[in-house]
Design a protein around this motif. Structure first.
Motif, PDB file in Angstrom:
ATOM      1  N   UNK A 143       9.245  -0.872  -7.265  1.00  0.00           N
ATOM      2  CA  UNK A 143       7.810  -0.904  -7.462  1.00  0.00           C
ATOM      3  C   UNK A 143       7.359  -2.078  -8.302  1.00  0.00           C
ATOM      4  N   UNK A 144       8.255  -3.036  -8.574  1.00  0.00           N
ATOM      5  CA  UNK A 144       7.923  -4.188  -9.418  1.00  0.00           C
ATOM      6  C   UNK A 144       7.892  -5.471  -8.598  1.00  0.00           C
ATOM      7  N   UNK A 145       6.883  -6.296  -8.846  1.00  0.00           N
ATOM      8  CA  UNK A 145       6.820  -7.615  -8.240  1.00  0.00           C
ATOM      9  C   UNK A 145       7.739  -8.571  -9.015  1.00  0.00           C
ATOM     10  N   UNK A 146       8.123  -9.689  -8.409  1.00  0.00           N
ATOM     11  CA  UNK A 146       9.056 -10.600  -9.088  1.00  0.00           C
ATOM     12  C   UNK A 146       8.610 -11.035 -10.484  1.00  0.00           C
ATOM     13  N   UNK A 147       7.312 -11.261 -10.675  1.00  0.00           N
ATOM     14  CA  UNK A 147       6.864 -11.744 -11.990  1.00  0.00           C
ATOM     15  C   UNK A 147       6.885 -10.652 -13.061  1.00  0.00           C
ATOM     16  N   UNK A 148       7.266  -9.421 -12.680  1.00  0.00           N
ATOM     17  CA  UNK A 148       7.356  -8.342 -13.652  1.00  0.00           C
ATOM     18  C   UNK A 148       8.769  -8.190 -14.212  1.00  0.00           C
ATOM     19  N   UNK A 149       9.716  -8.979 -13.686  1.00  0.00           N
ATOM     20  CA  UNK A 149      11.078  -8.957 -14.214  1.00  0.00           C
ATOM     21  C   UNK A 149      11.268 -10.099 -15.212  1.00  0.00           C
ATOM     22  N   UNK A 197       0.833  -1.211   0.000  1.00  0.00           N
ATOM     23  CA  UNK A 197       0.000   0.000   0.000  1.00  0.00           C
ATOM     24  C   UNK A 197       0.861   1.252   0.000  1.00  0.00           C
ATOM     25  N   UNK A 198       1.985   1.222   0.723  1.00  0.00           N
ATOM     26  CA  UNK A 198       2.867   2.395   0.771  1.00  0.00           C
ATOM     27  C   UNK A 198       3.455   2.677  -0.601  1.00  0.00           C
ATOM     28  N   UNK A 199       3.957   1.636  -1.265  1.00  0.00           N
ATOM     29  CA  UNK A 199       4.551   1.839  -2.585  1.00  0.00           C
ATOM     30  C   UNK A 199       3.487   2.259  -3.598  1.00  0.00           C
ATOM     31  N   UNK A 200       2.299   1.677  -3.495  1.00  0.00           N
ATOM     32  CA  UNK A 200       1.213   2.051  -4.415  1.00  0.00           C
ATOM     33  C   UNK A 200       0.850   3.525  -4.262  1.00  0.00           C
ATOM     34  N   UNK A 251       2.791   6.006  -2.632  1.00  0.00           N
ATOM     35  CA  UNK A 251       3.871   6.992  -2.617  1.00  0.00           C
ATOM     36  C   UNK A 251       4.942   6.754  -3.663  1.00  0.00           C
ATOM     37  N   UNK A 252       4.911   5.595  -4.306  1.00  0.00           N
ATOM     38  CA  UNK A 252       5.984   5.261  -5.233  1.00  0.00           C
ATOM     39  C   UNK A 252       7.100   4.506  -4.535  1.00  0.00           C
ATOM     40  N   UNK A 253       8.100   4.126  -5.298  1.00  0.00           N
ATOM     41  CA  UNK A 253       9.191   3.328  -4.742  1.00  0.00           C
ATOM     42  C   UNK A 253       9.985   4.125  -3.710  1.00  0.00           C
ATOM     43  N   UNK A 254      10.671   3.395  -2.827  1.00  0.00           N
ATOM     44  CA  UNK A 254      11.459   4.003  -1.763  1.00  0.00           C
ATOM     45  C   UNK A 254      12.906   4.143  -2.207  1.00  0.00           C
ATOM     46  N   UNK A 255      13.656   4.955  -1.455  1.00  0.00           N
ATOM     47  CA  UNK A 255      15.067   5.104  -1.800  1.00  0.00           C
ATOM     48  C   UNK A 255      15.926   4.204  -0.924  1.00  0.00           C
ATOM     49  N   UNK A 304       5.636  -8.079   0.613  1.00  0.00           N
ATOM     50  CA  UNK A 304       5.162  -6.731   0.987  1.00  0.00           C
ATOM     51  C   UNK A 304       3.783  -6.714   1.644  1.00  0.00           C
ATOM     52  N   UNK A 305       2.898  -7.609   1.235  1.00  0.00           N
ATOM     53  CA  UNK A 305       1.554  -7.632   1.825  1.00  0.00           C
ATOM     54  C   UNK A 305       1.554  -8.110   3.274  1.00  0.00           C
ATOM     55  N   UNK A 306       2.599  -8.800   3.694  1.00  0.00           N
ATOM     56  CA  UNK A 306       2.646  -9.352   5.044  1.00  0.00           C
ATOM     57  C   UNK A 306       3.540  -8.556   5.990  1.00  0.00           C
TER      58      UNK A 306
END
Length: 810
Positions: free
Chosen positions: A216-222, A103-106, A108-112, A142-144
């Protein structure tokens, strides 16, 4: 869903649904606070009697593990209950109010890099704890991981072991087996997918979680390397420092033997990465620095009514510097030294959060040596000095900062805290006023100012400040806890408990909230509830000197005196100037009859804070009730000093009233009791002392009325044992009014409560003799004589023998 689950949980809304069941937000209608909780309804994949029995046994075992680990670490939800209902297995867990990392990444975007390093450190703490209990989480993603609103700490939820139990099946040989893999595709490594998870499996999942936070990418997006099967994520992380990319690469290697084997190994590597990094710059000026924890001394009853640290650690808004051609970071010695102040500040924060105050001090000092105008480091250094009792150094630090930057609200607030700790309550209020002028929405400062108002007896002003703090931060415990402490002083015990219920609903692992609620429950005649709260407090983590002092008080109430002394000494090792620890340590010595040690502790407290009403109260009590050497004049001097500081302290007024009564200054004593009852009209102790005054003044009707109020209050609080003296003295008043039947009933009640009270046997014997019940009189008088003889009270013993001889006995 309709109706109550298990007869007590009202479902509010569905939160999630997965392959093994559903998750709901619910309200516990049987708790006074109607606290929120999470209900996980789990259903076995097979539904037959044999599987159901096996699942039940395993479910109970795993639930016990969840309970144990939840109680042992603040970043794991507590397990409140578990039960089976209609073929479904239910877990009732603490509701963590916050946002998942997804939820945070969704939002605010990715973190540094700095943000992710900090999160990794915080998550490694809890992961080290569960691995230390030989538990593999098996579903880190991330969900947990929920970042809790109250303190910005990441909490680990949804352990995989219970799901595995639900996957139980029966194999061809008729034995239970688990054919369903637990975990989330993409985040789980190969060995876990094969049903052989290790500790390194959790670290693999944590590594992919970190990559998600950074990209901001899940593993299946790579894309996947067809030759090695490895995810191609590095091209999305070229902005990272080389050491950090290398660490992530090792975390997500396909074979577990090539990864970090333990949390300790990863933490060591992460520390090296942080020290070597060259891309972190100064925090932005608007960053909010985590405030120092602060908690004033205990109340006159020894209760820890003061504050637990208000957690306001905010996610740092680090600025990043793009270095080199094509966005690549260029490592150089000059840049490393340029950014050393920020890293010392970062490591100082980490050390402070883990309670390593020496390291925290050294790092903040080094940050300031390298960058003299580093405001955030100057604030944290002052706060750290205060934590370890270096009050003059802390004051000097804040004075210097305020000369340089006179509009720094936090510096006024923290300087006020030191003035509060050393008894300068009005000066502290002046600093808090300045802070609130600069930052009128700082709930922490309202809480602090309220505490100072309480010490001066300005209870309504304190209540207004606490209510303001609650309005500003309704999801933090401190305001409710402080408001409850004022209600306790005013005798509004039920209202005090309700405020503590709210505090614990806001922050279920707030140590001082559990300690205080236990104290209030004890006074209300709920020993089981009190013990539960104190036992809960013992399971919570401690970091500061004030934490140890709070836990020490809980141990003393559980009659673990030596353990309490050890905690108070640990508090004083961290902060030798902590008045509350000296005062409460003296209280334990006093209870154990170690009079001289108790006196030394109270004297030490008053050297540090010459305006500590708690220390004056307890030292006065020590002087007044130390047996054959009772010093009521000395006690009166201590009570007078306390009243000069806080004219409306009902506990001190009660004790001064008693001392004046002992000195036969009845009118002054009566004035104190009347004033105390105006502040706390529910004080059984004040009614008892005032009844004694009326008895000596021969105003028997008023005495009877006050003793009756004492008995009524104690009955309401299920504390009849505290009414023995009231029954005994009311009997004396009734005898004077010739109400012999009423007097006899009171004496019977007094002796039922305290069957070894020689005076009451003596009085009842005399009463029987007046009623011509000679044999009953002789029996009671002989009992009184025996008790006086055992107590070594020769004069009273001889007096009883004289009465017996007048009755023809002896």
């Amino acid at each position: 869903m309709v109706g109550l689950v298990n007869g007590r949980y009202q479902i509010l809304k569905a939160l999630n649904e997965g392959g093994f069941g559903k998750t709901f937000l619910a309200e516990d209608v049987q708790m006074p606070s109607r606290r929120f909780c999470v209900i996980k309804q789990l259903k076995p994949v097979l539904n037959n009697d044999r599987v159901q029995k096996i699942v039940l046994e395993r479910f109970q075992r795993e639930a016990a593990i969840l309970e144990r680990i939840g109680q042992g670490h603040p970043q794991i939800p507590d397990l409140f209950a578990y039960f089976e209902e209609e073929g479904q297995f239910n877990l009732v867990q603490e509701w963590i109010e916050g946002q998942t990392l997804t939820e945070i990444v969704t939002a605010q975007g990715s973190l540094n890099e700095a943000e992710v390093i900090k999160l990794l450190y915080q998550i490694l703490n809890v992961l080290n704890y569960i691995h230390g209990h030989n538990i593999i989480h098996r579903d880190i993603k991330p969900d947990n991981i929920i970042v809790r609103n109250a303190d910005q700490q990441p909490c680990l939820i949804d352990f995989g072991a219970v799901k595995e139990v639900m996957a139980t099946q029966i194999n061809a040989q008729g034995q239970p087996s688990r054919s369903i893999v637990i975990g989330t595709l993409g985040f789980m490594p190969r060995e876990q997918a094969a049903g052989r998870p290790t500790f390194a499996s959790d670290l693999y999942s944590l590594g992919l979680t970190a990559i998600y936070l950074l990209t901001g990418k899940f593993p299946d997006q790579f894309e996947t390397d067809s030759a090695t099967g490895r995810l191609q994520w590095k091209q999305d992380c070229e902005h990272l420092s080389t050491p950090f990319r290398s660490l992530l690469d090792q975390l997500v290697k396909p074979h577990p033997k090539h990864r970090f084997a333990t949390v300790a190994a990863m933490r060591t590597a992460l520390q090296s990465v942080a020290q070597a990094s060259t891309v972190l710059s100064h925090p932005s000026a608007e960053d909010e620095v985590a405030p120092a924890s602060s908690e004033p001394a205990s109340t006159e009853s020894g209760l820890s009514t003061a504050r637990q640290p208000t957690s306001k650690i905010q996610k740092p808004k680090w600025q990043w510097i793009g270095l080199g051609v094509g966005g690549a970071a260029i490592a150089s010695a000059s840049l490393f030294f340029l950014f050393r102040p920020q890293w010392h500040y970062f490591w100082g924060q980490q050390a402070a959060q883990s309670g390593n105050w020496q390291s925290a001090t050294e790092n903040f000092e080094q940050a300031l040596e390298l960058k003299a105008d580093y405001t955030e480091a100057a604030l944290k250094l002052g706060e750290t000095y205060a934590e370890i009792g270096k009050y003059p150094e802390a004051i000097a630090q804040f004075d210097t900062l305020l000369k340089q930057q006179p509009k720094t609200a936090a510096a006024f607030r923290e300087r006020g805290e030191i003035r509060f700790a050393t008894g300068g309550y009005q000066a502290a209020i002046s600093d808090y006023n300045e802070a609130l002028t600069l930052d009128p929405k700082d709930a922490e400062t309202y809480n602090h100012r309220g505490d100072a108002q309480v010490e001066l007896g300005k209870y309504e002003a304190a209540i207004a400040d606490y209510r303001k703090a609650i309005r500003l931060q309704p999801n933090q415990a401190q305001g409710y806890l402080n408001l409850g402490s004022v209600f306790f002083v005013q005798g509004k015990l039920e209202a005090a408990v309700k405020e503590l219920d709210k505090a614990i609903q806001a922050e279920s692992n707030h140590l001082s909230a559990h300690v205080n609620r236990g104290s209030y429950r004890s006074v209300l005649g709920d020993p089981e509830g009190a013990e539960q709260d104190w036992e809960k407090a013992l399971k919570l983590p401690v970091r500061t000197a004030k934490d140890y002092a709070s836990r020490g008080y809980a141990k003393s109430r559980l009659d673990r005196k030596q353990d309490a002394i050890a905690d108070y000494n640990q508090a004083l090792t961290i902060n030798p100037q902590l008045t509350r620890a000296h005062t409460n340590l003296g209280g334990v010595f006093y209870e154990q009859g170690e009079i001289e040690q108790a006196r030394q502790s109270f004297d030490q407290a008053l050297q540090i804070n010459p305006n500590s009403t708690s220390a004056y109260l307890l030292r006065g009590e020590l002087r007044a009730y130390q047996g054959q050497q009772a010093d009521f004049e000395g006690a009166l001097q201590d009570y007078d000093r306390a009243i000069a500081i806080n004219p409306k302290d009902p506990f001190v007024l009660n004790n001064r009233c008693g001392a004046l009564f002992s000195l036969n200054e009845l009118q002054r004593a009566l004035a104190d009791c009347n004033k105390g009852l105006e502040i706390n009209p529910s004080s059984a102790a004040l009614y008892t002392v005032r009844g004694n005054i009326y008895l000596r003044l021969k105003q028997y009707e008023k005495a009877i009325q006050d003793y009756g109020r004492t008995i009524q209050i104690n009955d309401t609080r299920k504390s009849e044992v505290r009414s023995q003296a009231a029954y005994s003295n009311r009997a004396s008043a009734r005898i004077q009014l010739k109400d012999l039947d009423g007097a006899l009933q009171d004496l019977n009640d007094a002796l039922r409560i305290k069957p070894d009270a020689a005076e009451d046997y003596y009085k009842r014997g005399l009463l029987y003799s007046v009623q011509n019940k000679r044999q009953d009189a002789i029996t009671d008088l002989k009992k009184a004589a025996d008790l006086y003889a055992k107590q070594g009270r020769t004069d009273d013993y001889n007096n009883v023998l004289s009465v017996l001889r007048s009755l023809g006995e002896g």
